[in-house]
Scaffold this motif. Structure first.
Motif, PDB file in Angstrom:
ATOM      1  N   UNK A   1      39.089  -3.419  92.166  1.00 19.54           N
ATOM      2  CA  UNK A   1      40.065  -3.108  93.178  1.00 19.54           C
ATOM      3  C   UNK A   1      40.859  -1.848  92.932  1.00 19.54           C
ATOM      4  N   UNK A   2      41.620  -1.482  93.945  1.00 18.82           N
ATOM      5  CA  UNK A   2      42.326  -0.217  93.982  1.00 18.82           C
ATOM      6  C   UNK A   2      43.390  -0.085  92.898  1.00 18.82           C
ATOM      7  N   UNK A   3      44.125  -1.161  92.597  1.00 19.35           N
ATOM      8  CA  UNK A   3      45.206  -1.067  91.622  1.00 19.35           C
ATOM      9  C   UNK A   3      44.673  -0.802  90.213  1.00 19.35           C
ATOM     10  N   UNK A   4      43.627  -1.529  89.831  1.00 19.78           N
ATOM     11  CA  UNK A   4      43.055  -1.332  88.490  1.00 19.78           C
ATOM     12  C   UNK A   4      42.499   0.078  88.362  1.00 19.78           C
ATOM     13  N   UNK A   5      41.816   0.547  89.415  1.00 22.79           N
ATOM     14  CA  UNK A   5      41.302   1.909  89.394  1.00 22.79           C
ATOM     15  C   UNK A   5      42.406   2.932  89.260  1.00 22.79           C
ATOM     16  N   UNK A   6      43.498   2.727  89.991  1.00 19.84           N
ATOM     17  CA  UNK A   6      44.618   3.668  89.921  1.00 19.84           C
ATOM     18  C   UNK A   6      45.234   3.688  88.528  1.00 19.84           C
ATOM     19  N   UNK A   7      45.380   2.516  87.913  1.00 19.22           N
ATOM     20  CA  UNK A   7      45.960   2.472  86.569  1.00 19.22           C
ATOM     21  C   UNK A   7      45.119   3.268  85.584  1.00 19.22           C
ATOM     22  N   UNK A   8      43.787   3.159  85.712  1.00 20.01           N
ATOM     23  CA  UNK A   8      42.949   3.961  84.824  1.00 20.01           C
ATOM     24  C   UNK A   8      43.143   5.451  85.106  1.00 20.01           C
ATOM     25  N   UNK A   9      43.124   5.827  86.405  1.00 23.02           N
ATOM     26  CA  UNK A   9      43.304   7.234  86.750  1.00 23.02           C
ATOM     27  C   UNK A   9      44.637   7.773  86.286  1.00 23.02           C
ATOM     28  N   UNK A  10      45.691   6.952  86.399  1.00 19.98           N
ATOM     29  CA  UNK A  10      47.025   7.325  85.903  1.00 19.98           C
ATOM     30  C   UNK A  10      46.977   7.576  84.407  1.00 19.98           C
ATOM     31  N   UNK A  11      46.375   6.656  83.670  1.00 16.77           N
ATOM     32  CA  UNK A  11      46.300   6.803  82.222  1.00 16.77           C
ATOM     33  C   UNK A  11      45.522   8.064  81.840  1.00 16.77           C
ATOM     34  N   UNK A  12      44.382   8.280  82.522  1.00 18.18           N
ATOM     35  CA  UNK A  12      43.513   9.401  82.165  1.00 18.18           C
ATOM     36  C   UNK A  12      44.165  10.743  82.468  1.00 18.18           C
ATOM     37  N   UNK A  13      44.739  10.872  83.661  1.00 25.48           N
ATOM     38  CA  UNK A  13      45.219  12.180  84.099  1.00 25.48           C
ATOM     39  C   UNK A  13      46.588  12.537  83.535  1.00 25.48           C
ATOM     40  N   UNK A  14      47.448  11.540  83.358  1.00 28.45           N
ATOM     41  CA  UNK A  14      48.842  11.829  83.026  1.00 28.45           C
ATOM     42  C   UNK A  14      49.177  11.534  81.568  1.00 28.45           C
ATOM     43  N   UNK A  15      48.470  10.609  80.943  1.00 26.84           N
ATOM     44  CA  UNK A  15      48.881  10.141  79.617  1.00 26.84           C
ATOM     45  C   UNK A  15      47.865  10.497  78.534  1.00 26.84           C
ATOM     46  N   UNK A  16      46.664   9.919  78.633  1.00 23.94           N
ATOM     47  CA  UNK A  16      45.750   9.960  77.497  1.00 23.94           C
ATOM     48  C   UNK A  16      45.107  11.334  77.276  1.00 23.94           C
ATOM     49  N   UNK A  17      44.400  11.838  78.277  1.00 27.47           N
ATOM     50  CA  UNK A  17      43.600  13.038  78.042  1.00 27.47           C
ATOM     51  C   UNK A  17      44.437  14.292  77.804  1.00 27.47           C
ATOM     52  N   UNK A  18      45.600  14.450  78.446  1.00 26.66           N
ATOM     53  CA  UNK A  18      46.450  15.579  78.026  1.00 26.66           C
ATOM     54  C   UNK A  18      46.831  15.503  76.551  1.00 26.66           C
ATOM     55  N   UNK A  19      47.077  14.280  76.053  1.00 24.61           N
ATOM     56  CA  UNK A  19      47.370  14.124  74.628  1.00 24.61           C
ATOM     57  C   UNK A  19      46.188  14.471  73.745  1.00 24.61           C
ATOM     58  N   UNK A  20      44.986  14.059  74.157  1.00 32.77           N
ATOM     59  CA  UNK A  20      43.772  14.380  73.394  1.00 32.77           C
ATOM     60  C   UNK A  20      43.564  15.894  73.346  1.00 32.77           C
ATOM     61  N   UNK A  21      43.697  16.546  74.509  1.00 32.97           N
ATOM     62  CA  UNK A  21      43.491  17.997  74.561  1.00 32.97           C
ATOM     63  C   UNK A  21      44.497  18.731  73.684  1.00 32.97           C
ATOM     64  N   UNK A  22      45.768  18.328  73.768  1.00 33.68           N
ATOM     65  CA  UNK A  22      46.794  18.977  72.944  1.00 33.68           C
ATOM     66  C   UNK A  22      46.522  18.761  71.459  1.00 33.68           C
ATOM     67  N   UNK A  23      46.121  17.539  71.086  1.00 35.68           N
ATOM     68  CA  UNK A  23      45.854  17.239  69.677  1.00 35.68           C
ATOM     69  C   UNK A  23      44.695  18.070  69.143  1.00 35.68           C
ATOM     70  N   UNK A  24      43.621  18.208  69.927  1.00 33.85           N
ATOM     71  CA  UNK A  24      42.473  18.999  69.484  1.00 33.85           C
ATOM     72  C   UNK A  24      42.847  20.471  69.323  1.00 33.85           C
ATOM     73  N   UNK A  25      43.637  20.997  70.252  1.00 27.58           N
ATOM     74  CA  UNK A  25      44.037  22.408  70.154  1.00 27.58           C
ATOM     75  C   UNK A  25      44.881  22.659  68.906  1.00 27.58           C
ATOM     76  N   UNK A  26      45.832  21.767  68.653  1.00 25.02           N
ATOM     77  CA  UNK A  26      46.664  21.921  67.459  1.00 25.02           C
ATOM     78  C   UNK A  26      45.822  21.757  66.196  1.00 25.02           C
ATOM     79  N   UNK A  27      44.889  20.790  66.217  1.00 25.01           N
ATOM     80  CA  UNK A  27      44.037  20.568  65.056  1.00 25.01           C
ATOM     81  C   UNK A  27      43.125  21.739  64.738  1.00 25.01           C
ATOM     82  N   UNK A  28      42.797  22.543  65.765  1.00 24.42           N
ATOM     83  CA  UNK A  28      41.894  23.681  65.550  1.00 24.42           C
ATOM     84  C   UNK A  28      42.598  24.888  64.924  1.00 24.42           C
TER      85      UNK A  28
END
Length: 442
Positions: free
Chosen positions: A76-103
């Motif tokens: 359903x729509x709510x579960x999908x939105x929660x994943x999209x929220x996590x991916x776009x706003x929380x998790x992947x920006x953190x991953x990208x920032x961590x990799x850049x700093x680690x490099x």
């Protein structure tokens, strides 16, 4: 994108900074080459099971968005939105920032940088990657493919040189099963190594996010998922044993110091520069995958939320493609901006610690959508593969919860904040888009 580019997406994020630091940490903790191999192979089985599941989902839904699309259609729509929220706003920006700093330390080992430039380098990397993905899929996928396929011969060459130069000694691997002095308690060591190995493999699922860009998806996506996982498994096993054969397990001081130890043993004084070049190559390839894949989740989420709506709303800007470059340009800007914000706040380490538990839960839920399809799955591996992957993810989630329950629960709360965010972003819509799916929706 053809099969080579799609496979490069699967291997790209999995073969990143972790391939140089995680095997050393696992070896020091487990203290036995046989145990190291067993953990890698165990995680490879779970990963391959997941890859089979995600292949089926991507072939059934050959559209950009990956897990967001599958979860929306399955739960359903709510579960999908929660994943999209996590991916776009929380998790992947953190991953990208961590990799850049680690490099940055590895870039500095190659080219001495003024302190000001070294501080600004992670932001410059994020901006450059955002620009590449803004300007077109053909350009960004070409750069991503070259970077990620170049990793394979470079890592194989490292292993080959370790053997040919005489730096490696099989005596360092013997005895295979005996644990070295100073190893961690067995149960604790296996649990920690399993978590590390799972996230070293992490990222193979990103190919589903760009499925809409892949030519002949019913042929190319199965090759990309399964072939990519097998390539990653082979490289991790080879590199782990090369590391242990060159630097005895009992001499490993720390994850980061190990890179210098290994480089010194293979290349002498030039070792740190050679290994640093390899690390930078691997990190840039992984960052290219992230910067390509994640904006397509945001674009897919926005497109579904505003389709057939009475008003455009806040999300409408992210549902549009660039009129010239045909890229999800606004979603690319959002991803880049969020990563820069996380970088400025210095919060990426905390974000990753908090959000890992929720990310594992979403992976298990994604595989579970195969049990909710109207059209039955008729594959030789069904239902074994999703059961194995869900069980493996469940065990991992339990270990994460037991290890740090506060961080896991706080991360889950952050993800659940997506529900009020969804209401705020879509409240101007009087009519929501009907979800045409092959699975029940809430």
């Amino acid at each position: 994108m053809g099969v080579w580019a799609a496979t490069a997406v699967v291997t790209g994020e999995a073969i990143s900074l972790g391939i140089f630091v995680t095997p050393a940490g696992m070896a020091r903790s487990l203290g036995s080459p046989a145990l190291v191999a067993a953990v890698w192979c165990g995680m490879a089985v779970v990963t391959l099971a997941g890859a089979l599941c995600f292949t089926e989902l991507a072939v059934r839904n050959p559209h950009d968005g990956g897990e967001y699309v599958y979860l929306r259609r399955g739960f359903g729509r709510r579960v999908g939105f929660l994943y999209g929220w996590m991916a776009a706003v929380v998790m992947y920006p953190g991953v990208a920032a961590a990799l850049c700093v680690g490099a940055v330390p590895y870039v500095q080992a190659l080219v001495p940088l003024p302190q000001t430039l070294a501080i600004a380098l992670p932001a410059l990397i994020l901006l450059a990657l955002g620009a590449l993905n803004y300007l077109g899929t053909r350009l960004s996928s070409g750069v991503m493919t070259i970077l990620n396929w170049l990793k394979v011969p470079v890592l194989v060459a490292l292993v080959g040189w370790a053997l040919a130069s005489g730096s490696a000694s099989l005596a360092n691997l013997a005895p295979l099963t005996a644990r070295r002095p100073g190893s961690d308690p067995l149960v604790e060591a296996i649990a920690g190594a399993a978590i590390s190995a799972f996230f070293c493999f992490g990222g193979w699922w990103e190919a589903g996010k760009i499925a809409g860009q892949v030519r002949d998806p019913s042929r190319n996506l199965p090759i990309a998922f399964s072939g990519g996982v097998l390539v990653v498994t082979a490289l991790y096993l080879l590199v782990s044993f090369a590391f242990a054969a060159v630097v005895p397990m009992q001499q490993i001081q720390s994850n980061t110091a190990f890179v210098a130890q290994f480089g010194q043993a293979l290349f002498g004084d030039a070792g740190s520069r050679v290994l640093s070049l390899c690390v930078v190559l691997c990190v840039l390839g992984g960052l290219m995958v992230l910067s390509m894949a994640v904006p397509r989740v945001t674009h897919a989420l926005a497109r579904e939320e505003v389709a057939n709506a009475a008003q455009g709303g806040t999300l409408a800007a992210f549902a549009r493609l660039h009129p010239r470059f045909e890229t999800p340009a606004n979603a690319v800007l959002l991803q880049t901006g969020m990563a820069l914000l996380v970088l400025c706040l210095g919060a990426f380490d905390r974000i990753l610690a908090f959000i890992i538990f929720s990310a594992v839960i979403f992976l298990a839920l994604t595989a579970a959508t195969l049990f909710r399809t109207i059209t039955p799955v008729r594959r030789w591996w069904f239902p074994l593969a999703p059961v194995v992957f869900i069980a493996g993810s469940g065990v991992l989630a339990i270990m994460l919860l037991m290890h740090n329950p506060g961080a896991a629960l706080l991360g889950a709360a952050v993800v659940l904040c997506g529900l009020p965010a969804q209401w705020l972003l879509t409240r101007s819509h009087s009519v929501f888009s009907p979800v045409v799916t092959e699975t029940p929706s809430n």
